[in-house]
Write a protein that holds these residues in place. Structure first.
Motif, PDB file in Angstrom:
ATOM      1  N   SER A 129       0.864  -1.179   0.000  1.00 23.30           N
ATOM      2  CA  SER A 129       0.000   0.000   0.000  1.00 23.30           C
ATOM      3  C   SER A 129       0.903   1.232   0.000  1.00 23.30           C
ATOM      4  O   SER A 129       1.904   1.275   0.724  1.00 23.30           O
ATOM      5  CB  SER A 129      -0.900   0.004   1.229  1.00 23.30           C
ATOM      6  N   TRP A 155      -3.434   7.592  -2.094  1.00 25.50           N
ATOM      7  CA  TRP A 155      -3.452   6.320  -1.380  1.00 25.50           C
ATOM      8  C   TRP A 155      -3.761   5.213  -2.378  1.00 25.50           C
ATOM      9  O   TRP A 155      -4.767   5.282  -3.092  1.00 25.50           O
ATOM     10  CB  TRP A 155      -4.487   6.340  -0.265  1.00 25.50           C
ATOM     11  N   HIS A 156      -2.874   4.249  -2.440  1.00 21.14           N
ATOM     12  CA  HIS A 156      -3.047   3.107  -3.345  1.00 21.14           C
ATOM     13  C   HIS A 156      -3.001   1.840  -2.491  1.00 21.14           C
ATOM     14  O   HIS A 156      -1.931   1.455  -2.009  1.00 21.14           O
ATOM     15  CB  HIS A 156      -1.948   3.085  -4.412  1.00 21.14           C
ATOM     16  N   GLU A 157      -4.171   1.252  -2.297  1.00 23.08           N
ATOM     17  CA  GLU A 157      -4.249   0.081  -1.416  1.00 23.08           C
ATOM     18  C   GLU A 157      -3.343  -1.051  -1.898  1.00 23.08           C
ATOM     19  O   GLU A 157      -2.647  -1.679  -1.099  1.00 23.08           O
ATOM     20  CB  GLU A 157      -5.702  -0.408  -1.348  1.00 23.08           C
ATOM     21  N   ASP A 158      -3.368  -1.321  -3.192  1.00 20.82           N
ATOM     22  CA  ASP A 158      -2.427  -2.270  -3.791  1.00 20.82           C
ATOM     23  C   ASP A 158      -1.581  -1.457  -4.763  1.00 20.82           C
ATOM     24  O   ASP A 158      -1.941  -1.273  -5.926  1.00 20.82           O
ATOM     25  CB  ASP A 158      -3.171  -3.390  -4.512  1.00 20.82           C
ATOM     26  N   GLY A 159      -0.478  -0.948  -4.257  1.00 20.45           N
ATOM     27  CA  GLY A 159       0.314  -0.006  -5.040  1.00 20.45           C
ATOM     28  C   GLY A 159       1.638  -0.572  -5.488  1.00 20.45           C
ATOM     29  O   GLY A 159       2.076  -1.649  -5.056  1.00 20.45           O
ATOM     30  N   ASP A 212      -1.187   2.598  -8.753  1.00 18.92           N
ATOM     31  CA  ASP A 212      -1.824   1.294  -8.593  1.00 18.92           C
ATOM     32  C   ASP A 212      -0.992   0.202  -9.253  1.00 18.92           C
ATOM     33  O   ASP A 212      -0.500   0.371 -10.376  1.00 18.92           O
ATOM     34  CB  ASP A 212      -3.213   1.307  -9.228  1.00 18.92           C
ATOM     35  N   ARG A 219       3.356  -6.619   0.479  1.00 13.77           N
ATOM     36  CA  ARG A 219       1.908  -6.560   0.640  1.00 13.77           C
ATOM     37  C   ARG A 219       1.527  -6.754   2.107  1.00 13.77           C
ATOM     38  O   ARG A 219       2.129  -7.550   2.823  1.00 13.77           O
ATOM     39  CB  ARG A 219       1.236  -7.605  -0.240  1.00 13.77           C
ATOM     40  N   ILE A 241       2.687  -0.748   4.552  1.00  9.34           N
ATOM     41  CA  ILE A 241       2.446   0.576   3.973  1.00  9.34           C
ATOM     42  C   ILE A 241       3.790   1.228   3.672  1.00  9.34           C
ATOM     43  O   ILE A 241       4.648   1.332   4.555  1.00  9.34           O
ATOM     44  CB  ILE A 241       1.651   1.481   4.936  1.00  9.34           C
ATOM     45  N   LEU A 275      -8.479   4.623   6.348  1.00 14.14           N
ATOM     46  CA  LEU A 275      -7.060   4.977   6.335  1.00 14.14           C
ATOM     47  C   LEU A 275      -6.711   5.831   7.545  1.00 14.14           C
ATOM     48  O   LEU A 275      -5.671   5.625   8.180  1.00 14.14           O
ATOM     49  CB  LEU A 275      -6.724   5.720   5.035  1.00 14.14           C
TER      50      LEU A 275
END
Length: 436
Positions: free
Chosen positions: A14, A31-35, A49, A67, A70, A405
Motif C-alpha cells: 500500500s 493512497w493506493h491500497e495495492d500499489g 496502482d 503486501r 504501507i 485509512l
C-alpha cells in the motif's frame, strides 16, 4: 556507501504520499491500497496502482513484495542534536539547568574526532531504525563534530542537513570562540554544502549565547550563502524568553531578535516556538521561515504546549522534530503521538493524515526541498520506509479493527515506534531492515 541497487527496482505494498496539506485540502494525499513504487537510479520513476504499473515493468523484474505493509516517504526530522545522544533522558528541573548540567559537558567531548564519529554512527543507526531518512541536525562548536557527522552520513548516502553550533557568550569557556567560529562555519559550508547529499545549516544555538556582534556576522554569512539553511531555538521556555528580553530589550519579541538580523527567510527553521504570539507567526509566514515543533522535548522539560491553531491561522509553516536529547525518542511515530496530545491540550485536533504530512511533504516544503524529498513525485529521491501495521500484538489487534485509512494511520502514530518500521531505504538502497 550502501550497495547500489539494480538500475530499476519495484516495491509492491500500500502506498501513501501527499501533494497538499490535509488541514486545507480534503484531497491532499494519494493512497493506493495495492500499489507499486518504481525506483530507477535512486529516484522515483513512478508510483500508483499495481494494476496499472505492473505492465510497465521489464519482463523478469519481480517487485519486492511488501503486501500488507504501507510504504511512505521517509520521515523528516527538522530539529535534533546528535551530540546529545548519550545524555537522552537526563533529569533536570528545566531547560537552563539542563543545559548547564548535561548539555555543555557532554558537547565538550566532540573535539575528539573518534568520539564524534562513533556517536554519529550510532545516531544514524537510530534514525534509520525509526524510519527517518532526513534530519536537520545540530553538531557542536567543534569543526571535528561536523566533519564526523557528514563523513558518516555520506558513507550511507543520506540526505542530511547539519551545522556547527555558534556561541560567543553565556556558555562555558571551553565551548566559546569569539573569533574563529564564523570563519570555520564558512569553511565547512564550502566543504560540505551540496556535496553528495549533504546540506549545511548555519547554527547559532540561541540568542542568549550569541552577542549582537556575532548575530551580525551570522547575518552576513547567511547573505553570502543564501541557499544554506539556518537553524536555531526560539521561545522554548518562559525563563529563556525573559532572559532574551533582558539581553535584547530593543526587540519586539524573541523572534524579533532574529528578524532584526535578517535571519528569517526560506530555509530558516526555528525550534519550539511555544511562546510566539500571532504577530510572530504572521512574520514567520511572510518570510518563509518555519517552526519545528518538538513535543516530547517540550513535555519532558515542562516548557509548554505549541499552539497549532494559532500557527495555522497565520499561515505559518509547521514541521515536527524529536529534539533528541531533550526529546525522549528518535521515533517520529512517537513524536506524532505526543504532538496529538499537545494539540488536544491546547484545544485543537491533529488528524493522523496531518501528522504524516508534517513528517514528510510538509517538512520538505518548509525546507524548500519539495520535489527532492518527502513525496513520490516522479524524479524525487527514493527515500522511503515500509511500515508494518502488525508490528506488535497490540498494533496488530487494533489494525484488524481499522475501517478507514485515518484509523490505520492513527493507530500507527499512537501505538507505533521503531518496531513498526519494517525497512528503511535511502536513494533506493536499503539502510535498515528490522530483524525478525
Amino acid at each position: 556507501m550502501p550497495n547500489a541497487p539494480h538500475t530499476l527496482q519495484a516495491y509492491r505494498a500500500s502506498l501513501l504520499h501527499f501533494h497538499a496539506d490535509p488541514a486545507f485540502d480534503e484531497n491532499a494525499c494519494s493512497w493506493h491500497e495495492d500499489g507499486l513504487l518504481v525506483v530507477e537510479n535512486g529516484r522515483v520513476k513512478a508510483a500508483g496502482d499495481h494494476a496499472r504499473l505492473a505492465a510497465t515493468l521489464p519482463a523478469g523484474l519481480a517487485p519486492h513484495d511488501y503486501r500488507g505493509q504501507i510504504i511512505t516517504p521517509g520521515f523528516i526530522d527538522t530539529h535534533l542534536h546528535y551530540p546529545q545522544t548519550d545524555m537522552i533522558a537526563s533529569p533536570a528541573p528545566g531547560l537552563l539547568p539542563w543545559l548547564e548540567t548535561y548539555t555543555f559537558p557532554t558537547e565538550r567531548q566532540f573535539a575528539d574526532p573518534a568520539h564524534a564519529r562513533a556517536t554519529a554512527e550510532f545516531f544514524l543507526d537510530e534514525l534509520a531504525r525509526c524510519g527517518t531518512t532526513t534530519a536537520v541536525v545540530y553538531c557542536t562548536v567543534h569543526r571535528e563534530s561536523v566533519d564526523a557527522f557528514f563523513e558518516a552520513s555520506e558513507a550511507r548516502n543520506l540526505r542530511m542537513v547539519a551545522g556547527k553550533v555558534l556561541m560567543d557568550r553565556n556558555c562555558p569557556a571551553f565551548l566559546r570562540d569569539a573569533d574563529g567560529q564564523i570563519g570555520e562555519s564558512e569553511a565547512l559550508i564550502n566543504k560540505w554544502h551540496k556535496h553528495a547529499r549533504s546540506l549545511y545549516a548555519i547554527t547559532p544555538r540561541f540568542a542568549p549565547t550569541s552577542s549582537p556582534a556575532q548575530l551580525g556576522a551570522i547575518a552576513e554569512l547567511a547573505r553570502a550563502y543564501p541557499d544554506t539553511f539556518i537553524q536555531t531555538h526560539v521561545s522554548e521556555n518562559r525563563d529563556e524568553v525573559e532572559w532574551v528580553r533582558e539581553l535584547y530589550p530593543e526587540a519586539r519579541s524573541y523572534l524579533g531578535v532574529y528578524d532584526a538580523y535578517g535571519l528569517m527567510r526560506p530555509r530558516a527553521l526555528f525550534g519550539h516556538c511555544i511562546w510566539l504570539d500571532g504577530e510572530d507567526f504572521a512574520r514567520m509566514a511572510s518570510t518563509g521561515a518555519a517552526a519545528s515543533v518538538c513535543p516530547t522535548s517540550n513535555l519532558f522539560l515542562g516548557s509548554g504546549l505549541f499552539d497549532f491553531d494559532k500557527a495555522d491561522r497565520a499561515g505559518a509553516r509547521v514541521t515536527l522534530g524529536t529534539d533528541v536529547g531533550a526529546g525522549t525518542s528518535f521515533s517520529m511515530l512517537q513524536t506524532m503521538n505526543e504532538a496529538y496530545k499537545v494539540a488536544r491540550l491546547k484545544g485543537s485536533y491533529l488528524p493522523a493524515l496531518r501528522m504524516f504530512y508534517l513528517a514528510t511533504l510538509g517538512a520538505a516544503r518548509a525546507m524548500d526541498l519539495e520535489g527532492t524529498i518527502g513525496s513520490f513525485a516522479a524524479g524525487a529521491e527514493a527515500d522511503f520506509i515500509v511500515l508494518d501495521p502488525k508490528a506488535t500484538p497490540l498494533l496488530a489487534r487494533r489494525s484488524s479493527h481499522c475501517n478507514t485509512l485515518e484509523e490505520q494511520l492513527f493507530a500507527l502514530a499512537l501505538l507505533g515506534d521503531d518496531r513498526a518500521v519494517r525497512a528503511t531505504y535511502a536513494a533506493g538502497c536499503k539502510v535498515h531492515e528490522r530483524s525478525a
